[in-house]
Write a protein that holds these residues in place. Structure first.
Motif, PDB file in Angstrom:
ATOM      1  N   VAL A 245       0.881  -1.256   0.014  1.00 49.68           N
ATOM      2  CA  VAL A 245      -0.095   0.025   0.138  1.00 49.68           C
ATOM      3  C   VAL A 245       0.808   1.255  -0.130  1.00 49.68           C
ATOM      4  O   VAL A 245       1.687   1.492   1.101  1.00 49.68           O
ATOM      5  CB  VAL A 245      -0.935  -0.061   0.982  1.00 49.68           C
ATOM      6  CG1 VAL A 245      -1.705   1.276   1.303  1.00 49.68           C
ATOM      7  CG2 VAL A 245      -1.902  -1.367   0.998  1.00 49.68           C
ATOM      8  N   PRO A 246       0.956   2.217  -1.000  1.00 48.20           N
ATOM      9  CA  PRO A 246       1.904   2.942  -1.216  1.00 48.20           C
ATOM     10  C   PRO A 246       1.614   4.175  -0.088  1.00 48.20           C
ATOM     11  O   PRO A 246       0.851   4.567   0.399  1.00 48.20           O
ATOM     12  CB  PRO A 246       1.634   3.783  -2.566  1.00 48.20           C
ATOM     13  CG  PRO A 246       0.802   2.666  -3.427  1.00 48.20           C
ATOM     14  CD  PRO A 246       0.165   1.863  -2.269  1.00 48.20           C
ATOM     15  N   VAL A 247       3.157   4.671   0.232  1.00 47.24           N
ATOM     16  CA  VAL A 247       3.307   5.852   0.995  1.00 47.24           C
ATOM     17  C   VAL A 247       3.632   6.974   0.009  1.00 47.24           C
ATOM     18  O   VAL A 247       4.466   6.882  -0.647  1.00 47.24           O
ATOM     19  CB  VAL A 247       4.282   5.334   2.136  1.00 47.24           C
ATOM     20  CG1 VAL A 247       4.643   6.779   3.032  1.00 47.24           C
ATOM     21  CG2 VAL A 247       3.826   4.333   3.092  1.00 47.24           C
ATOM     22  N   ASP A 248       3.039   8.196   0.517  1.00 48.32           N
ATOM     23  CA  ASP A 248       3.695   9.408  -0.350  1.00 48.32           C
ATOM     24  C   ASP A 248       5.119   9.505   0.014  1.00 48.32           C
ATOM     25  O   ASP A 248       5.634   9.412   0.601  1.00 48.32           O
ATOM     26  CB  ASP A 248       2.695  10.570  -0.043  1.00 48.32           C
ATOM     27  CG  ASP A 248       3.017  11.064   1.347  1.00 48.32           C
ATOM     28  OD1 ASP A 248       4.065  11.682   1.667  1.00 48.32           O
ATOM     29  OD2 ASP A 248       2.286  10.418   2.307  1.00 48.32           O
ATOM     30  N   ASP A 249       5.632  10.253  -1.250  1.00 41.52           N
ATOM     31  CA  ASP A 249       7.097  10.470  -1.394  1.00 41.52           C
ATOM     32  C   ASP A 249       7.484  11.471  -0.403  1.00 41.52           C
ATOM     33  O   ASP A 249       8.896  11.187   0.234  1.00 41.52           O
ATOM     34  CB  ASP A 249       7.323  11.373  -2.820  1.00 41.52           C
ATOM     35  CG  ASP A 249       7.143  10.389  -3.961  1.00 41.52           C
ATOM     36  OD1 ASP A 249       7.192   9.177  -3.689  1.00 41.52           O
ATOM     37  OD2 ASP A 249       7.131  10.686  -5.121  1.00 41.52           O
ATOM     38  N   ILE A 250       6.732  12.528   0.133  1.00 42.43           N
ATOM     39  CA  ILE A 250       7.391  13.338   1.268  1.00 42.43           C
ATOM     40  C   ILE A 250       7.516  12.361   2.501  1.00 42.43           C
ATOM     41  O   ILE A 250       8.518  12.530   3.287  1.00 42.43           O
ATOM     42  CB  ILE A 250       6.305  14.475   1.778  1.00 42.43           C
ATOM     43  CG1 ILE A 250       6.273  15.506   0.361  1.00 42.43           C
ATOM     44  CG2 ILE A 250       6.505  15.121   2.800  1.00 42.43           C
ATOM     45  CD1 ILE A 250       5.213  16.460   0.523  1.00 42.43           C
ATOM     46  N   THR A 251       6.601  11.488   2.982  1.00 40.06           N
ATOM     47  CA  THR A 251       6.672  10.686   4.021  1.00 40.06           C
ATOM     48  C   THR A 251       7.875   9.911   3.879  1.00 40.06           C
ATOM     49  O   THR A 251       8.762   9.844   5.007  1.00 40.06           O
ATOM     50  CB  THR A 251       5.463   9.867   4.380  1.00 40.06           C
ATOM     51  OG1 THR A 251       4.322  10.619   4.513  1.00 40.06           O
ATOM     52  CG2 THR A 251       5.447   8.829   5.242  1.00 40.06           C
ATOM     53  N   LYS A 252       8.147   9.117   2.796  1.00 43.06           N
ATOM     54  CA  LYS A 252       9.422   8.417   2.643  1.00 43.06           C
ATOM     55  C   LYS A 252      10.474   9.210   2.774  1.00 43.06           C
ATOM     56  O   LYS A 252      11.395   8.643   3.229  1.00 43.06           O
ATOM     57  CB  LYS A 252       9.407   7.789   1.243  1.00 43.06           C
ATOM     58  CG  LYS A 252       8.081   6.569   1.188  1.00 43.06           C
ATOM     59  CD  LYS A 252       8.161   5.460  -0.182  1.00 43.06           C
ATOM     60  CE  LYS A 252       7.648   6.364  -1.400  1.00 43.06           C
ATOM     61  NZ  LYS A 252       7.692   5.420  -2.364  1.00 43.06           N
ATOM     62  N   LYS A 253      10.693  10.335   2.201  1.00 41.92           N
ATOM     63  CA  LYS A 253      11.935  11.129   2.459  1.00 41.92           C
ATOM     64  C   LYS A 253      12.181  11.635   3.779  1.00 41.92           C
ATOM     65  O   LYS A 253      13.301  11.344   4.197  1.00 41.92           O
ATOM     66  CB  LYS A 253      11.681  12.609   1.468  1.00 41.92           C
ATOM     67  CG  LYS A 253      12.827  13.324   1.606  1.00 41.92           C
ATOM     68  CD  LYS A 253      12.580  14.570   0.754  1.00 41.92           C
ATOM     69  CE  LYS A 253      13.948  15.459   0.748  1.00 41.92           C
ATOM     70  NZ  LYS A 253      13.653  16.692  -0.060  1.00 41.92           N
ATOM     71  N   GLU A 254      11.083  11.834   4.528  1.00 40.78           N
ATOM     72  CA  GLU A 254      11.156  12.078   5.983  1.00 40.78           C
ATOM     73  C   GLU A 254      11.613  10.835   6.731  1.00 40.78           C
ATOM     74  O   GLU A 254      12.621  11.078   7.767  1.00 40.78           O
ATOM     75  CB  GLU A 254       9.923  12.305   6.458  1.00 40.78           C
ATOM     76  CG  GLU A 254       9.345  13.912   6.069  1.00 40.78           C
ATOM     77  CD  GLU A 254       8.168  14.380   6.612  1.00 40.78           C
ATOM     78  OE1 GLU A 254       7.743  15.413   6.257  1.00 40.78           O
ATOM     79  OE2 GLU A 254       7.273  13.232   7.127  1.00 40.78           O
TER      80      GLU A 254
END
Length: 222
Positions: free
Chosen positions: A115-124
């Protein structure tokens, strides 16, 4: 008798299971997924697991429960008695929880269930995990245990935090957390060889199909 609410796939629940196994504490396991029903909220104010029911009332939050178990069952101590050494173990527990376990948890859905996580969250999360594991490397001894020559609550927190955080970092960011904390991989291997840990892993595998069905229904309902 103590009652432990939770389920065998939960890493925090398994931290308490391991502590009880090491100390030889008898308890009744009450299989419970996190929920917001009035019945369970009357037991656990957050509706989360684990929750430990005692003769005096209910305790929640894993680190609190670990400290309580050490008070009522001094055999196989999880914390030193000397004040500074005890504080250092508590520091390590909190460091691992806040800066490794919790950031990685934000990406569990993508890493483990697609279930994908948004790119901003992944960067954090990537930045937080990198900083967290470097902090751990500076704070820990790994000689051979995280706080020295004796297994403590910090090792239990490490075992069931890195076991999830490391796959998140590797799968989503191609980062090997163990490389950034020399001694951590050898310690994880040592901990996983313990018979108590192996039994908990067996229980976890047996509980996985039911949990996956529960999770599929929960994620599908969103």
């Amino acid at each position: 008798m103590l009652k432990l609410y939770g389920f065998d796939v939960s890493n925090y629940y398994n931290m308490i299971k391991l502590a009880m196994a090491l100390k030889g504490i008898d308890y009744e396991a009450v299989m419970t997924y996190p929920n917001q029903t009035p019945e369970y909220l009357a037991i656990s104010p957050t509706g989360k697991v684990p929750a430990l029911q005692t003769d005096q009332g209910v305790l929640v939050e894993t680190n609190v429960i670990l400290e309580y178990l050490d008070e009522i069952s001094p055999q196989a101590p999880l914390y030193p008695t000397e004040p500074f050494a005890k504080a250092k173990v508590k520091e390590l527990v909190k460091l691992i929880e806040l800066y490794i376990e919790l950031p990685a948890r934000r990406c569990h859905t993508e890493a483990f269930w697609g279930v994908p996580v948004d790119d901003i969250t992944k960067k954090e999360v990537k930045r937080a995990l990198f900083n967290g594991v470097q902090a751990l490397a500076r704070a820990a001894d790994f000689s051979p245990y995280i706080a020295g020559d004796t297994l403590t609550a910090a090792d239990i927190m490490l075992l069931y935090s890195m076991d999830l955080a490391a796959p998140v970092a590797k799968k989503l960011f191609d980062v090997d957390l163990y490389e950034h904390a020399p001694g951590s991989k050898a310690l994880m291997t040592k901990l996983k060889e313990m018979p108590e840990v192996q039994q908990i892993e067996t229980d976890k595998r047996a509980a996985a199909p039911a949990f996956n069905a529960y999770l599929k229904k929960a994620l599908g309902s969103k």
